[in-house]
Each structure stands twice: as C-alpha cells, then as structure tokens.
Motif scaffolding. Structure first.
Motif, mmCIF file in Angstrom:
data_model
loop_
_atom_site.group_PDB
_atom_site.id
_atom_site.type_symbol
_atom_site.label_atom_id
_atom_site.label_comp_id
_atom_site.label_asym_id
_atom_site.label_seq_id
_atom_site.Cartn_x
_atom_site.Cartn_y
_atom_site.Cartn_z
ATOM 1 N N LEU A 17 0.854 -1.194 0.000
ATOM 2 C CA LEU A 17 0.000 0.000 0.000
ATOM 3 C C LEU A 17 0.883 1.236 0.000
ATOM 4 C CD1 LEU A 17 -2.869 -0.842 2.538
ATOM 5 C CD2 LEU A 17 -2.704 -1.324 0.090
ATOM 6 N N GLY A 18 0.756 2.054 -1.065
ATOM 7 C CA GLY A 18 1.545 3.279 -1.153
ATOM 8 C C GLY A 18 2.509 3.242 -2.324
ATOM 9 N N SER A 19 2.877 4.446 -2.791
ATOM 10 C CA SER A 19 3.898 4.529 -3.845
ATOM 11 C C SER A 19 4.875 5.657 -3.514
ATOM 12 C CB SER A 19 3.234 4.771 -5.208
ATOM 13 O OG SER A 19 2.437 5.940 -5.146
ATOM 14 N N GLY A 20 5.098 5.831 -2.194
ATOM 15 C CA GLY A 20 6.004 6.877 -1.737
ATOM 16 C C GLY A 20 7.404 6.316 -1.500
ATOM 17 N N GLY A 22 8.865 4.702 1.046
ATOM 18 C CA GLY A 22 9.025 3.352 1.574
ATOM 19 C C GLY A 22 8.677 2.307 0.528
ATOM 20 N N ALA A 23 7.477 2.457 -0.083
ATOM 21 C CA ALA A 23 6.998 1.466 -1.048
ATOM 22 C C ALA A 23 7.905 1.403 -2.276
ATOM 23 C CB ALA A 23 5.574 1.820 -1.460
ATOM 24 N N SER A 41 -2.137 2.358 -4.757
ATOM 25 C CA SER A 41 -1.910 3.733 -4.305
ATOM 26 C C SER A 41 -2.833 4.671 -5.069
ATOM 27 C CB SER A 41 -0.450 4.144 -4.529
ATOM 28 O OG SER A 41 -0.268 5.497 -4.170
ATOM 29 N N PRO A 53 9.295 21.967 -2.461
ATOM 30 C CA PRO A 53 9.241 23.431 -2.337
ATOM 31 C C PRO A 53 9.785 24.145 -3.587
ATOM 32 C CG PRO A 53 10.039 22.456 -0.298
ATOM 33 C CD PRO A 53 10.006 21.346 -1.308
ATOM 34 N N ALA A 122 2.500 1.173 3.766
ATOM 35 C CA ALA A 122 3.404 2.335 3.605
ATOM 36 C C ALA A 122 2.618 3.518 3.071
ATOM 37 C CB ALA A 122 4.544 1.955 2.658
ATOM 38 N N LYS A 143 2.663 19.194 1.077
ATOM 39 C CA LYS A 143 2.906 17.775 1.303
ATOM 40 C C LYS A 143 2.807 16.994 -0.002
ATOM 41 C CE LYS A 143 2.701 14.338 4.613
ATOM 42 N NZ LYS A 143 3.814 13.628 4.001
ATOM 43 N N GLY A 325 7.837 3.698 7.310
ATOM 44 C CA GLY A 325 7.733 5.118 6.952
ATOM 45 C C GLY A 325 6.907 5.943 7.917
ATOM 46 N N ASP A 326 6.327 7.005 7.372
ATOM 47 C CA ASP A 326 5.659 8.029 8.185
ATOM 48 C C ASP A 326 4.386 7.558 8.878
ATOM 49 O OD1 ASP A 326 7.628 9.708 7.318
ATOM 50 O OD2 ASP A 326 6.306 11.167 6.359
ATOM 51 N N PRO A 334 10.406 10.903 11.114
ATOM 52 C CA PRO A 334 9.624 10.590 9.914
ATOM 53 C C PRO A 334 10.274 11.192 8.665
ATOM 54 C CG PRO A 334 8.558 12.323 11.183
ATOM 55 C CD PRO A 334 9.808 11.980 11.914
ATOM 56 N N TYR A 429 20.989 15.496 -3.876
ATOM 57 C CA TYR A 429 19.623 15.174 -4.291
ATOM 58 C C TYR A 429 19.556 14.708 -5.738
ATOM 59 C CZ TYR A 429 17.706 16.325 0.193
ATOM 60 O OH TYR A 429 17.416 16.305 1.538
HETATM 61 P P1 FAD Z 1 5.039 8.873 1.494
HETATM 62 O O1 FAD Z 1 6.283 9.112 0.741
HETATM 63 O O2 FAD Z 1 4.216 10.053 1.895
HETATM 64 O O3 FAD Z 1 4.154 7.865 0.657
HETATM 65 C C1 FAD Z 1 2.876 7.460 1.049
HETATM 66 C C2 FAD Z 1 2.208 6.841 -0.151
HETATM 67 O O4 FAD Z 1 0.990 6.234 0.232
HETATM 68 C C3 FAD Z 1 1.864 7.847 -1.240
HETATM 69 O O5 FAD Z 1 2.174 7.278 -2.484
HETATM 70 C C4 FAD Z 1 0.364 8.016 -1.090
HETATM 71 O O6 FAD Z 1 -0.263 8.385 -2.308
HETATM 72 C C5 FAD Z 1 -0.032 6.618 -0.651
HETATM 73 N N1 FAD Z 1 -1.312 6.525 0.065
HETATM 74 C C6 FAD Z 1 -1.903 7.426 0.861
HETATM 75 N N2 FAD Z 1 -3.067 6.950 1.340
HETATM 76 C C7 FAD Z 1 -3.208 5.702 0.836
HETATM 77 C C8 FAD Z 1 -4.203 4.711 0.949
HETATM 78 N N3 FAD Z 1 -5.296 4.899 1.683
HETATM 79 N N4 FAD Z 1 -4.034 3.554 0.263
HETATM 80 C C9 FAD Z 1 -2.930 3.348 -0.498
HETATM 81 N N5 FAD Z 1 -1.954 4.251 -0.623
HETATM 82 C C10 FAD Z 1 -2.090 5.405 0.030
HETATM 83 N N6 FAD Z 1 12.745 13.593 4.235
HETATM 84 C C11 FAD Z 1 14.083 13.499 4.115
HETATM 85 O O7 FAD Z 1 14.662 12.517 4.610
HETATM 86 N N7 FAD Z 1 14.808 14.448 3.485
HETATM 87 C C12 FAD Z 1 14.243 15.527 2.913
HETATM 88 O O8 FAD Z 1 14.915 16.395 2.355
HETATM 89 C C13 FAD Z 1 12.819 15.647 3.000
HETATM 90 N N8 FAD Z 1 12.205 16.707 2.447
HETATM 91 C C14 FAD Z 1 10.830 16.786 2.513
HETATM 92 C C15 FAD Z 1 10.203 17.891 1.943
HETATM 93 C C16 FAD Z 1 8.844 18.004 2.010
HETATM 94 C C17 FAD Z 1 8.164 19.205 1.373
HETATM 95 C C18 FAD Z 1 8.072 17.019 2.663
HETATM 96 C C19 FAD Z 1 6.578 17.131 2.722
HETATM 97 C C20 FAD Z 1 8.692 15.940 3.258
HETATM 98 C C21 FAD Z 1 10.084 15.817 3.196
HETATM 99 N N9 FAD Z 1 10.740 14.744 3.781
HETATM 100 C C22 FAD Z 1 12.100 14.635 3.676
HETATM 101 C C23 FAD Z 1 9.981 13.713 4.510
HETATM 102 C C24 FAD Z 1 9.664 12.550 3.565
HETATM 103 O O9 FAD Z 1 9.014 12.988 2.396
HETATM 104 C C25 FAD Z 1 8.770 11.530 4.248
HETATM 105 O O10 FAD Z 1 9.337 11.133 5.467
HETATM 106 C C26 FAD Z 1 8.577 10.328 3.345
HETATM 107 O O11 FAD Z 1 7.811 10.702 2.227
HETATM 108 C C27 FAD Z 1 7.921 9.155 4.071
HETATM 109 O O12 FAD Z 1 7.797 8.084 3.181
HETATM 110 P P2 FAD Z 1 6.512 7.132 3.231
HETATM 111 O O13 FAD Z 1 6.710 6.100 2.183
HETATM 112 O O14 FAD Z 1 6.244 6.724 4.610
HETATM 113 O O15 FAD Z 1 5.300 8.091 2.834
#
Ligand code: FAD
Ligand code: NAD
Length: 459
Positions: A17-20, A22-23, A41, A53, A122, A143, A325-326, A334, A429
């Motif tokens: 679950l997710g394409s961020g 972690g996934a 996702s 930004p 994720a 975000k 992840g978050d 996070p 980056y």
């Molecule tokens: P995400 O990357 O947020 O991915 C979550 C995924 O789940 C998304 O694809 C979303 O569409 C999907 N999703 C949501 N709801 C559902 C659902 N119900 N079912 C299925 N899928 C779903 N961290 C750093 O280490 N360095 C940096 O420089 C940095 N810069 C950042 C700048 C900004 C502006 C922001 C907002 C964050 C930054 N971060 C940075 C933090 C970093 O982006 C997060 O910690 C990271 O994205 C977490 O990864 P994740 O896979 O947990 O979640």
C-alpha cells in the motif's frame, strides 16, 4: 472479481500500500519472481518530496520530480499489478484490503476487496492541523504535488491582485504578506525558495510591488529546525535576517482567516495579522485508515502517534503486516531516509521469507522423515536480521543559494552551511533521484532558471 495478474498459486501474494519513499524503495529491491505482487496507491507515481518546495515557486517543473510507478514495475522480472486506488480498510484477521478508485473518472467497477498473504503498509501521513480553525479552509499545505501547485497559483494570484489598478497601499501590503507556519525543514525550505523567487525574478517582473512582499515564518518553539545542530540553527536565523525573512518564534498560530492569521506571541497576547497567503507546514499526523487499522488491534497498538512495529518491522499484533515510513512511530524521525532504508530492508526480508515459505511448502509434502529433517534444518538456518537504521546526515536548503548540513563523518558530527553546502545539497539530491530521466529533467530545470528565470504565468 479478484485482481488479475499472472497469478501463481504456488507463490504468496504480497500487497504493497503506497507509492512513496518506503513502497518505492521496496519495489526497487524486490525480487518479484518470488511473489504475486500488487501495488495499491491513489497516486500512480512516486513524488520526490525533498524538491517539492522548488516546484511551489517554479524552480522545477512538477513532472521533473515525479516517477510513474509503472516505470519501475515494467522492468521487473515478473509482472506487478499496479492499481490506482485508495485503500479504505485493512482487515488484519481475514487478511484482506478493500480499495476504491475515487478519481474523477471511474469504470463500472471502482471498488474491490483483495486478499493478501503479506501486506506492506506504507501509506505515509497527512498534514497535522491540530484542529486549528480555518487551516483546512484557508491555508495551503506543502505535502503533495497538488499542494505545491495550488500554492504557486495562489502566490501569483496575490501578486497580480496587488498589481490591480487602484489597490490601496494597505491592501497591497496585505496581499503581499506571505505567512509560513512551522519552522521545521519544510517551512524553512519553502521560505528560502519564496525569497529566491522574490529576489531573482519578482523584483524585475513587478518592480513597483516587489519591495512590499514580506515573508514571515511562525514557529511555536523557541527556535527553528530543532533537529539540526545549534550552529546551523543560528546560521539559518542569521541568513533569514539578511534575506528579510522575519522569524517569529514562541508564537502559535491560533486561527487562520480568509485574509489574516491570529497569532499568540510569547507575551500571551493574541493579535490578528493581515496576509494574502498562509502555508501550513506544521508537521504530520496519522491518516484515518491508519487510525482505523490500529483500532482493530487495541491491545498491541497503543501509541496514538502511529503504528508500532517489532525489530523486523512487523506491525505489533499482526505478524503478516509490515509497516514502514511516516505511518509508523518509533525512535526514528519521519524522514525519506528512514522510509527508504526500511523499504530496502524489507526487499531483503521478502527474499528470505520466500525461501522459507518454499521450504515449508516442501516440508509439508516431504515423503521421508530424513528428507523432512533436512528441510527443517534448512528452515532453521534462515534468520532474519533486525532492521538497523544508518543515519546519513541531514540537509536543508535555506535560500540565497545556501544550504545547511549536519553530517556524521567517521563517527563525528560535521556541520556546514553556505554556498558550497548548497552545491553539495544539489549534487546529493540529484544523485538520490531514482532515475536518469528525473536527474536530467531536474538538472535541465536548474539551467533553465539560471538562463531565463522562473515563469510567472498563472494557469
Ligand atoms: P510517502 O512518501 O508520503 O508515501 C505514502 C504513499 O501512500 C503515497 O504514495 C500516497 O499516495 C499513498 N497513500 C496514501 N493513502 C493511501 C491509501 N489509503 N491507500 C494506499 N496508498 C495510500 N525527508 C528526508 O529525509 N529528506 C528531505 O529532504 C525531506 N524533504 C521533505 C520535503 C517536504 C516538502 C516534505 C513534505 C517531506 C520531506 N521529507 C524529507 C519527509 C519525507 O518525504 C517523508 O518522510 C517520506 O515521504 C515518508 O515516506 P513514506 O513512504 O512513509 O510516505
Ligand atoms: P516538523 O514536524 O519537523 O515541523 C513542524 C513545526 O511546526 C514544529 O517545529 C512545530 O513546533 C511547528 N508548529 C506546529 N503547530 C504550530 C502552530 N500552530 N503555530 C506555529 N508553529 C507550529 O514538520 P516538517 O518540517 O513538515 O517535517 C516533517 C518531517 O519531514 C520531519 O521529520 C523532517 O525532518 C522531514 N523533512 C526533512 C527535510 C530535510 O531533511 N531537508 C525537509 C522537509 C521535511
């Protein structure tokens, strides 16, 4: 109807679950030959958040920091099913996920329930508003991709409205006052980017207005960037002062109105400050689906801040769900760094689990006790190592072609800030972007802005 893919009943079904961060990092390392893999996702792409930004002020084009999830999966050994849908409910007992396509256009079927053997959870987090009145209605977030695009449109709308003939000075000052809430890395980077846009472009596009544009950063704590070292906090505050970005610390935003924010300063007095735009970057909170899932495991999931997991990232109370992840809470921040390391760790875990599952299946069909003993010994040898996070340092852009870095080098903390760090930030980056295509698009955008500046058209 269940999902369609070259389904192999001898393989377990892995739902991600997710394409961020972690996934995507898991998918990158995953041997898809071992599983029936399904990715769900609501976004069919990966978003490179650290450069978001820059999109908000037009330094980068949005497409430069996106990577379609199918771009990654189409090169995999076995087909991966990518479903653009939002997971609505996870049932940890019956091991199913219910999902639905909430996008603008839907086919005859837009909702289904799929079973899983293993689930990687994720889904990230959403922006925390603390229930403060007016935030959802009037502020922009930073975000998702659409947040950055919305902010860019609103910012330029404020500038164009201020340029409307006959606008009073007071109204111009209001429209051109930009308030950024949250002195974490998101708020700092965004303020720095806004300042660059102002200095490098708006001063020549709108010479009569540019001097009126003000950026105010509001932070509830005594200082900004609490996760960075003291020197870098002081350096950032100095740089902002030189750049005319006002920092209000020990100040809470209590309310956001259409044309103002209500601030409570260190003196405890509330005052209303007129502004044209508020950008809300006040941290993260769990998504509703995460809270619902945790509520199904009340004995094991007791920390309200997010999912807790064991040493192997298994969700406490649900052995077949891995949470990364978050959406989780732990001693790790996070960050993308943590989520991506967890994702690549899981790709190794799934390799071993596939091996173990295959041996266990063979064991259930073993014909001789000797054969069974041999298989048992092989199974016992498979040991999953606990997840270990390796911190590579913290980096942030602060505007004016300056960045800050806290880097652990040979066991020591090395801090640096300035133009050289900015060059390092850019190269770090650029190399972290997942594909050559994204790298060339981002590098191309930087050259474009250097040569022709940022675009001020508002679509
Ligand atoms: P995400 O990357 O947020 O991915 C979550 C995924 O789940 C998304 O694809 C979303 O569409 C999907 N999703 C949501 N709801 C559902 C659902 N119900 N079912 C299925 N899928 C779903 N961290 C750093 O280490 N360095 C940096 O420089 C940095 N810069 C950042 C700048 C900004 C502006 C922001 C907002 C964050 C930054 N971060 C940075 C933090 C970093 O982006 C997060 O910690 C990271 O994205 C977490 O990864 P994740 O896979 O947990 O979640
Ligand atoms: P954050 O949680 O780091 O910072 C939010 C800030 O907003 C806090 O300092 C908080 O005190 C303040 N705040 C909350 N409510 C407020 C209110 N009502 N009024 C005034 N201030 C208020 O959030 P973030 O900056 O979005 O970062 C989220 C995560 O992403 C963090 O782990 C961060 O490290 C990571 N991140 C990292 C980078 C980087 O490394 N360059 C960039 C962006 C985000």
């Amino acid at each position: 109807p269940g999902p369609q893919l070259p389904f192999d009943p001898s393989k377990k079904t892995l739902v991600i679950l997710g394409s961020g961060w972690g996934a995507t990092s898991l998918l990158k390392g995953l041997d898809t030959g071992d599983y029936n893999t399904i990715v769900v996702s609501p976004k069919n792409f990966f978003l490179f958040t650290p450069l978001l930004p820059s999109v908000a002020v037009g330094t980068l084009n949005a497409r430069s920091i996106l990577q379609p999830t199918r771009y990654l999966t189409r090169h995999k050994e076995r087909q991966v099913l990518v479903i653009e849908a939002e997971a609505k409910e996870v049932d940890p007992v019956n091991k199913t996920v219910t999902l639905s396509d909430d996008s603008e256009i839907q086919g005859q079927i837009s909702s289904t329930t799929i079973p899983y053997d293993y689930l990687v959870y994720a889904v990230g987090a959403e922006t925390q508003t603390f229930g403060i009145p007016g935030v959802k209605e009037h502020a922009c977030f930073m975000k998702e991709l659409h947040d950055a695009e919305k902010m860019q449109r609103r910012f330029l709308d404020c500038v164009e409205s201020a340029a409307f003939p006959g606008q009073s000075d007071e109204e111009k000052d209001r429209l051109l006052h930009m308030v950024v809430v949250g002195g974490g890395p998101t708020g700092i980077e965004l303020s720095g980017e806004l300042r660059d846009f102002l200095e490098e472009d708006l001063k020549s596009w709108y010479p009569e207005l540019a001097s009126r544009i003000r950026i105010t950063l509001v932070e509830a704590l005594p200082n900004v960037l609490p996760s960075f070292s003291k020197e870098l906090i002081a350096y950032t505050e100095r740089t902002f002062k030189e750049s005319d970005i006002e920092i209000l610390t020990k100040t809470m935003v209590r309310k956001v109105n259409e044309k103002s924010v209500v601030l409570k300063g260190p003196d405890g007095v509330e005052r209303e400050v007129p502004c044209g735009m508020v950008v809300w970057a006040a941290g993260n909170t769990s998504r509703q689906i995460t809270r619902d899932l945790m509520a199904k495991l009340p004995e094991d999931q007791t920390n309200k801040r997010g999912i807790t997991f064991d040493d192997h990232l298994r969700m406490k109370g649900a052995r077949d769900i891995f949470a990364i992840g978050d959406c989780t809470t732990s001693s790790y921040a996070p960050t993308a760094q943590v989520a991506s390391q967890q994702g690549s760790y899981l790709s190794r875990v799934f390799k071993l689990l596939a091996k173990k599952d295959k041996l266990e299946a063979d064991l259930s069909h073993a014909e001789t006790s000797e054969g069974a003993e041999k298989l048992k010994r092989q199974i016992d040898k498979i040991k999953l190592k606990p997840f270990h996070y390796s911190h590579q340092g913290s980096l942030a852009y602060i505007g004016s072609d300056k960045a800050i870095a806290d880097l652990p080098i040979f066991g020591r903390e090395w801090t640096s800030g300035g133009v050289a760090t900015f060059m390092f930030w850019r190269s770090a980056y650029l190399s972290t972007l997942f594909s050559l295509r994204n790298r060339s698009l981002v590098a191309g955008d930087w050259v474009r802005v250097k040569l022709w500046g940022r675009d001020v058209s508002r679509d």
